[in-house]
Design an enzyme around this catalytic site. Structure first.
Site, PDB file in Angstrom:
ATOM      1  N   ASP A  94       0.854  -1.188   0.000  1.00 10.20           N
ATOM      2  CA  ASP A  94       0.000   0.000   0.000  1.00 10.20           C
ATOM      3  C   ASP A  94       0.888   1.234   0.000  1.00 10.20           C
ATOM      4  O   ASP A  94       1.969   1.233   0.594  1.00 10.20           O
ATOM      5  CB  ASP A  94      -0.917   0.013   1.229  1.00 10.20           C
ATOM      6  N   ASP A 108      -6.978  -1.439  -4.555  1.00  9.60           N
ATOM      7  CA  ASP A 108      -8.058  -1.119  -3.612  1.00  9.60           C
ATOM      8  C   ASP A 108      -8.997  -0.078  -4.212  1.00  9.60           C
ATOM      9  O   ASP A 108     -10.220  -0.177  -4.070  1.00  9.60           O
ATOM     10  CB  ASP A 108      -7.491  -0.579  -2.296  1.00  9.60           C
TER      11      ASP A 108
END
Length: 185
Positions: free
Chosen positions: A135, A149
């Site tokens: 991330d 995401d």
């Protein structure tokens, strides 16, 4: 030769291939989403070290490298096997639904499922290859996330809108086609 009936082929040439393009749209969106997700993670990992954060817009948006072994918001940390199984189940369900119902898929549904599949495959590859998800998009007021995401979120929102509109159309059709009940007493 244009695959459309002759009468329709007096339109611009690209429009003659619209049905073909739509039938492959889901796969194009999957591939593009997957590639963009993996390339973005590759370049972030080359440019940042774990935990490093670079402000793009100070106190608003940063690029921050984080390894996520859980799910959204960091819930269920260390449950990688559970998320691999869950991801495979979701991917399988979408693929099965697509192959059984692709003739009825709208443009919005193809786009939605393409984004969801591309994002799910990108995160699944991270889990299988690395044991965690990379991330890096950090808005400071929200947990750090990635392009996969984002694609999944946009896909779910599009699918929700599609299903709401489909339900409204179905209700409108039922209301317009109801015949009054005549009471013969």
């Amino acid at each position: 030769i244009c695959p459309m009936p002759y009468a329709l082929c007096h339109m611009p040439y690209a429009l003659c291939y619209m049905p073909f393009m739509l039938s492959h749209m889901l796969w194009r969106v999957v591939v593009i989403t997957f590639i963009l997700d993996q390339l973005s993670k590759f370049y972030i990992c080359r440019g940042l070290s774990l935990g490093q954060s670079i402000p793009v817009l100070k106190n608003i948006f940063h690029l921050s490298l984080v390894y996520n072994t859980g799910s959204v918001f960091g819930l269920f940390r260390g449950k990688n096997s559970l998320f691999i199984i869950l991801s495979l189940g979701i991917i399988s369900f979408i693929l099965l639904d697509y192959f059984l119902n692709k003739h009825s898929y709208t443009l919005k549904r193809r786009l939605a499922f393409g984004l969801i599949l591309g994002g799910a495959l990108g995160n699944l590859l991270d889990r299988l290859r690395l044991g965690y998800i990379i991330d890096f998009l950090d808005f400071r007021v929200w947990p750090v996330f990635n392009l996969a995401d984002s694609a999944i979120t946009v896909g779910v929102i599009l699918l929700g809108i599609e299903l709401l509109l489909q339900g409204k159309r179905r209700n409108d059709t039922l209301e317009n086609n109801q015949t009054p009940i005549i009471n013969n007493q």
